[in-house]
Enzyme design. Structure first.
Site, short mmCIF file in Angstrom:
data_model
loop_
_atom_site.label_atom_id
_atom_site.label_comp_id
_atom_site.label_asym_id
_atom_site.label_seq_id
_atom_site.Cartn_x
_atom_site.Cartn_y
_atom_site.Cartn_z
N ASP A 1 6.11 -1.40 4.59
CA ASP A 1 6.02 -1.79 3.30
C ASP A 1 6.83 -2.94 3.28
O ASP A 1 8.11 -2.79 3.10
CB ASP A 1 6.04 -0.87 2.44
CG ASP A 1 6.26 -1.01 0.78
OD1 ASP A 1 5.89 -2.28 0.77
OD2 ASP A 1 6.49 -0.29 0.23
N LYS B 1 6.14 -9.63 -6.00
CA LYS B 1 7.34 -9.69 -5.87
C LYS B 1 7.84 -11.20 -4.94
O LYS B 1 8.52 -12.11 -5.71
CB LYS B 1 8.08 -8.75 -4.86
CG LYS B 1 8.35 -7.36 -5.60
CD LYS B 1 7.27 -6.65 -6.11
CE LYS B 1 7.95 -5.58 -6.85
NZ LYS B 1 7.51 -4.24 -5.97
N TRP C 1 10.73 3.91 -2.97
CA TRP C 1 9.55 3.56 -2.55
C TRP C 1 8.95 4.09 -1.36
O TRP C 1 7.88 4.66 -1.29
CB TRP C 1 9.49 2.00 -2.42
CG TRP C 1 9.40 1.29 -3.75
CD1 TRP C 1 10.54 0.29 -4.03
CD2 TRP C 1 8.62 1.25 -4.56
NE1 TRP C 1 10.27 -0.13 -5.10
CE2 TRP C 1 8.99 0.52 -5.90
CE3 TRP C 1 7.39 2.05 -4.82
CZ2 TRP C 1 8.27 0.37 -7.00
CZ3 TRP C 1 6.72 2.00 -5.96
CH2 TRP C 1 7.24 1.04 -7.20
C1 PLP Z 1 7.00 -2.76 -6.07
C2 PLP Z 1 6.73 -2.14 -4.92
C3 PLP Z 1 5.94 -1.21 -4.59
C4 PLP Z 1 4.75 -0.86 -5.54
O1 PLP Z 1 3.89 -1.92 -5.73
P1 PLP Z 1 2.55 -2.06 -6.54
O2 PLP Z 1 2.02 -3.24 -6.36
O3 PLP Z 1 3.06 -1.74 -8.12
O4 PLP Z 1 1.75 -0.82 -6.06
C5 PLP Z 1 5.92 -0.65 -3.42
N1 PLP Z 1 6.83 -0.85 -2.60
C6 PLP Z 1 7.88 -1.49 -2.75
C7 PLP Z 1 8.80 -1.91 -1.70
C8 PLP Z 1 7.83 -2.53 -3.76
O5 PLP Z 1 9.00 -3.30 -4.20
#
Ligand code: PLP
Length: 360
Positions: A172, A196, A102
């Protein structure tokens, strides 16, 4: 009806209580005679739902008054672009820490907007650790420092918040937000896709310090301009209304469960069950360095990979699903977010022990 234990990395398990409540309210929300899905986002009913969700998130995370909470769309991936568009503020450079899949995606997207310096990376360890802060080569003129607090695919989590002095810290937090208390005032901006640990897919939460807004790059899409979204209570255009409603129910559930301190204790106990089993096992192994093993996503491999298919098949027969690891790591991954009950992890551990006994 029987519910299975769903270990998916995302979209992921939601608290059963939340789904029940949403079911009860599906046809008639609080005597309105409507489903939340059918409501105008400008109506008083939905405005109260969104305001309550925001207030509950603010109190759960103890978000200071000089931070805005935005409910946006476009996922965390949208934020990979929105962050540089909004936060460069006349600067040309941004610092990124690379701890896995990511981080890499965030870096690749940011490169469209600015000069990216990768100030630390755990690539040499195949992303099985996090680089210690004293190895970070921070730049002089960076607009912000970005890192990924939990690498969902690699199962690597920061159990500390980096101190980067005056440079705004951007995180993030998609896969570990709300899993433990954090000090929001240490961050310039936090973002997370909801699917998540917050609620359904389609909602992206952004928590941003007010002084960082209002100087977006020319050409920034209006819906990604934090200042404009903040001025419009995240309703410059139609927001993901149902996802906001469900997220609001999750926030209320978290408060009822005792807030983030209590949730953290439960998450520690859940993760410990699984990691202790893996440590004691001669069949399962964790690729991740001990001190940065994620409490949310637990990847593990079988020392006999020829048993992978059998493991997944039998797990499914036991009502334990979505355990296949990400294709880039292989093996298995158990995602055990807030909504995964302790009993779900116990059931997984019982199965794993039994499987090992029968296959050693
Ligand atoms: C799932 C995830 C993403 C991507 O998320 P989207 O909502 O599909 O764009 C980005 N960063 C992390 C850490 C993730 O777990």
């Amino acid at each position: 009806m029987s519910r299975i234990y769903n270990f998916s990395a995302g979209p992921a398990i939601l608290p059963e209580e939340v789904l029940k409540k949403a079911g009860e309210e599906a046809l008639d929300w609080h005597g309105s005679g409507m489903s939340v899905m059918e409501m105008s986002h400008r109506g008083k009913e939905f405005i109260s739902i969104a305001a309550q969700a925001e207030a509950d998130l603010r109190s759960l995370m103890n978000v200071p008054a000089n931070y805005k909470i935005l409910f946006l769309q476009g996922g965390a991936t949208g934020q990979f672009a929105a962050v540089p568009m909004n936060l460069l503020r006349g600067k040309k450079k941004a610092d990124y820490v690379n701890t896995g899949q990511w981080s890499k995606k965030a870096i690749a997207e940011a490169k469209k907007y600015c000069e990216v310096t990768v100030v630390a990376s755990s690539e040499q360890t195949k992303f099985t650790s996090v680089p210690p802060l004293d190895t970070w080569q921070l730049s002089k003129n960076a607009a912000y420092v970005h890192y990924t607090s939990n690498e969902t695919i690699g199962g690597v989590e920061f159990n500390w918040v980096p101190e980067v002095s005056d440079v705004p810290l951007v995180c993030d937090m998609s896969s570990n937000i709300l899993s433990r208390p954090i000090d929001v005032s240490k961050f310039g901006l936090i973002y997370a896709g909801a699917q998540k640990n917050i609620g359904p897919a389609g909602l992206t939460v952004v928590i941003v310090r007010e002084d960082l807004m209002g100087d977006a790059l020319p050409g920034t899409p209006t819906i990604f301009d934090y200042k404009i979204q903040a001025e419009n209570d995240s309703m410059y255009n139609t927001p993901p209304t149902y996802a906001i409603y469900i997220a609001g129910l999750v926030f209320q559930w978290l408060k009822k469960e005792g807030g983030l301190e209590a949730i953290e204790q439960r998450n520690i106990r859940k993760a410990k069950l699984l990691y202790d089993l893996i440590e004691a096992s001669s069949l399962y192994q964790s690729p991740v360095a001990k001190e940065c093993r994620s409490r949310m996503n637990v990847p593990f491999t079988l020392k006999k990979p020829e048993l992978d298919e059998q493991f997944l098949k039998e797990a499914k027969e036991h009502g334990l699903v979505q355990l296949k690891g990400h294709r880039s790591v292989g093996g298995m991954r158990a995602s055990i977010y807030n909504a995964m009950p302790y009993e779900g992890v116990v059931a997984l551990c019982d199965f794993m022990r039994d499987f090992e006994a029968r296959n050693s």
